[in-house]
Design a protein around this motif. Structure first.
Motif, PDB file in Angstrom:
ATOM      1  N   GLU A   6       0.849  -1.193   0.000  1.00 10.48           N
ATOM      2  CA  GLU A   6       0.000   0.000   0.000  1.00 10.48           C
ATOM      3  C   GLU A   6       0.880   1.237   0.000  1.00 10.48           C
ATOM      4  O   GLU A   6       1.893   1.289   0.708  1.00 10.48           O
ATOM      5  N   TYR A   7       0.478   2.211  -0.783  1.00  8.59           N
ATOM      6  CA  TYR A   7       1.228   3.472  -0.881  1.00  8.59           C
ATOM      7  C   TYR A   7       0.259   4.646  -0.845  1.00  8.59           C
ATOM      8  O   TYR A   7      -0.842   4.571  -1.392  1.00  8.59           O
ATOM      9  N   ARG A   8       0.704   5.718  -0.215  1.00 10.91           N
ATOM     10  CA  ARG A   8      -0.079   6.947  -0.329  1.00 10.91           C
ATOM     11  C   ARG A   8      -0.025   7.459  -1.763  1.00 10.91           C
ATOM     12  O   ARG A   8      -1.028   7.912  -2.307  1.00 10.91           O
ATOM     13  N   TYR A   9       1.170   7.342  -2.378  1.00 12.88           N
ATOM     14  CA  TYR A   9       1.352   7.797  -3.757  1.00 12.88           C
ATOM     15  C   TYR A   9       1.960   6.664  -4.566  1.00 12.88           C
ATOM     16  O   TYR A   9       3.012   6.125  -4.201  1.00 12.88           O
ATOM     17  N   LEU A  10       1.316   6.311  -5.659  1.00  4.83           N
ATOM     18  CA  LEU A  10       1.839   5.276  -6.539  1.00  4.83           C
ATOM     19  C   LEU A  10       2.068   5.875  -7.922  1.00  4.83           C
ATOM     20  O   LEU A  10       1.196   6.572  -8.457  1.00  4.83           O
ATOM     21  N   LEU A 101      -0.927  -3.528  -5.812  1.00  3.73           N
ATOM     22  CA  LEU A 101      -0.445  -2.286  -5.208  1.00  3.73           C
ATOM     23  C   LEU A 101      -1.622  -1.338  -5.004  1.00  3.73           C
ATOM     24  O   LEU A 101      -2.257  -0.908  -5.977  1.00  3.73           O
ATOM     25  N   ARG A 102      -1.898  -1.024  -3.735  1.00  8.13           N
ATOM     26  CA  ARG A 102      -3.008  -0.122  -3.449  1.00  8.13           C
ATOM     27  C   ARG A 102      -2.492   1.306  -3.324  1.00  8.13           C
ATOM     28  O   ARG A 102      -1.391   1.535  -2.833  1.00  8.13           O
ATOM     29  N   TYR A 103      -3.286   2.249  -3.772  1.00  6.05           N
ATOM     30  CA  TYR A 103      -2.875   3.653  -3.764  1.00  6.05           C
ATOM     31  C   TYR A 103      -3.963   4.539  -3.185  1.00  6.05           C
ATOM     32  O   TYR A 103      -5.150   4.193  -3.211  1.00  6.05           O
ATOM     33  N   GLU A 104      -3.529   5.699  -2.683  1.00  5.04           N
ATOM     34  CA  GLU A 104      -4.470   6.775  -2.386  1.00  5.04           C
ATOM     35  C   GLU A 104      -4.520   7.761  -3.544  1.00  5.04           C
ATOM     36  O   GLU A 104      -5.591   8.264  -3.901  1.00  5.04           O
TER      37      GLU A 104
END
Length: 404
Positions: A6-10, A101-104
């Motif tokens: 998981e990422y805040r920014y991908l 990959l999860r993103y915000e």
């Protein structure tokens, strides 16, 4: 799960846009996690060096070209991974190798793929774009080997100049009657072509590749003008196709590229796009898609800031440039030799300005061996009256200024 992150920014794409976006993010968010999905195994590099300084500047080493993105920004790079799908509802990107990959916030910076020709798959055929392409061409060059360069574009002309300056015979195959004839006024195109003749680059004008075949002792190229060219290797520079398939499959709005607003936001509020794939509303030039490095760096930087919440317009009008045989030219806007032009040159013809006119407006400006005048070129496109030819000739002084 090891294949889930998981990422805040991908960021999808591992080039200069990714590097500048990560740096833009860090200007506003020092802690938010950044992930980079990079199809390339090698980290981001200053791409212009691959066809310029690494060939022509002995003081510039490969170590100087690396951008050190991960060390400088703390980003995590997933190398050798190709993103294949975006689940916009769950905010998930999946890769060909099974990463989830999860993103915000998501940035698409997937770049372009070199256009292919009817050439065999062979180690001696290079479609030039990446670090690995540079390394391979370096191995093929030298020892007076003959390398055919296909295409008279910016990359093709830079590579022909680079090769002939590095113990390599070069033959340049291009579709125009005169090299640079589609972009430069006639006199300048002849001068430009002359630089290559003086350096010993063989020319095959008004020709395209029809087919190529590989043999044990080299390659044979059959051209549309009937010529056959035998060479030790081939390097191709005939443009790229933007990689918009991922965006299309995700249902984002596309046209000539991925459509974005002045904040570089796509039709999905959480997804941005930048670089070669982004069709954006330029404040001076109108909506367009630009494939040059200045746009990649500046647009990537602004996209990164906006990912982190800046909500700022991308108001930079990019320029592009090339350096061949000690001559540097820069341009803003459209260079098209079919347009009417107004020119101003120094007495020795070493420095000059060409205004490209489209009716009553200036569509583009070329600066030849003239530094520090890009902002004035932008203002000429935005404000100048193309009907006053005499005023145009004196609008931009023929002397170097501080870089803008």
């Amino acid at each position: 799960m090891s294949d889930y992150s998981e990422y805040r920014y991908l960021i999808v794409g591992g080039g200069m846009v990714a590097d500048s976006a990560a740096r833009g993010i860090r200007e506003l968010d020092a802690e938010g996690t950044i992930g980079i999905v990079a199809q390339e195994e090698t980290p981001p590099v200053a791409r212009p060096a691959l066809s310029k300084k690494l060939w022509t500047d002995a003081s510039f080493s490969f170590d100087d070209a690396w951008l050190d993105t991960e060390a400088d920004t703390g980003a995590t790079r997933h190398a050798g991974e190709r993103a294949v799908s975006i689940d916009r509802e769950d905010r998930v990107v999946r890769t060909e190798n099974g990463l989830v990959l999860r993103y915000e916030q998501l940035l698409l910076a997937t770049g372009g793929t070199p256009n292919a020709l009817d050439l065999p798959e062979d180690e001696r055929v290079v479609y030039y774009r990446s670090v690995e392409d540079y390394r391979r061409l370096r191995r093929l060059a030298g020892d007076h080997r003959l390398i055919a360069v296909i295409g008279g574009s910016f990359i093709g002309t830079e590579l022909a100049a680079a090769l002939v300056q590095n113990d390599t015979e070069a033959i340049l195959i291009f579709p125009e009657p005169v090299l640079g004839g589609s972009v430069f006024p006639a006199d300048l195109a002849h001068r430009f072509e002359g630089l290559y003749r003086e350096a010993g680059v063989e020319h095959v004008p008004a020709a395209r590749l029809e087919q190529g075949e590989a043999g044990e002792d080299g390659l044979e190229l059959r051209l549309t003008n009937g010529d056959r060219v035998r060479c030790d290797a081939v390097v191709v520079g005939v443009g790229v196709t933007p990689n918009i398939g991922l965006a299309e499959r995700a249902g984002l709005e596309t046209g000539d590229g991925v459509l974005v607003d002045d904040r570089l936001r796509t039709s999905d509020d959480r997804i941005f796009a930048a670089g070669d794939i982004a069709s954006y509303p330029d404040a001076i030039l109108g909506r367009r898609r630009i494939e040059h490095v200045d746009n990649a760096v500046e647009m990537g930087h602004q996209a990164g800031r906006n990912l982190a919440g800046a909500d700022e317009p991308y108001d930079h009008t990019p320029y592009f440039y090339s350096v061949v045989f000690g001559n540097r030219y820069e341009a803003v806007g459209t260079l098209d030799s079919s347009l009417e032009t107004v020119e101003a040159w120094s007495e020795d013809r070493e420095q000059g300005i060409v205004f490209y006119l489209d009716g009553a407006r200036v569509a583009g400006v070329l600066l030849w061996n003239l530094s520090g005048r890009r902002e004035e070129a932008r203002r000429a496109i935005a404000e100048a009256d193309a009907g006053d030819r005499d005023a145009l000739k004196t609008r931009i002084p023929l002397r170097d200024a501080e870089e803008d």
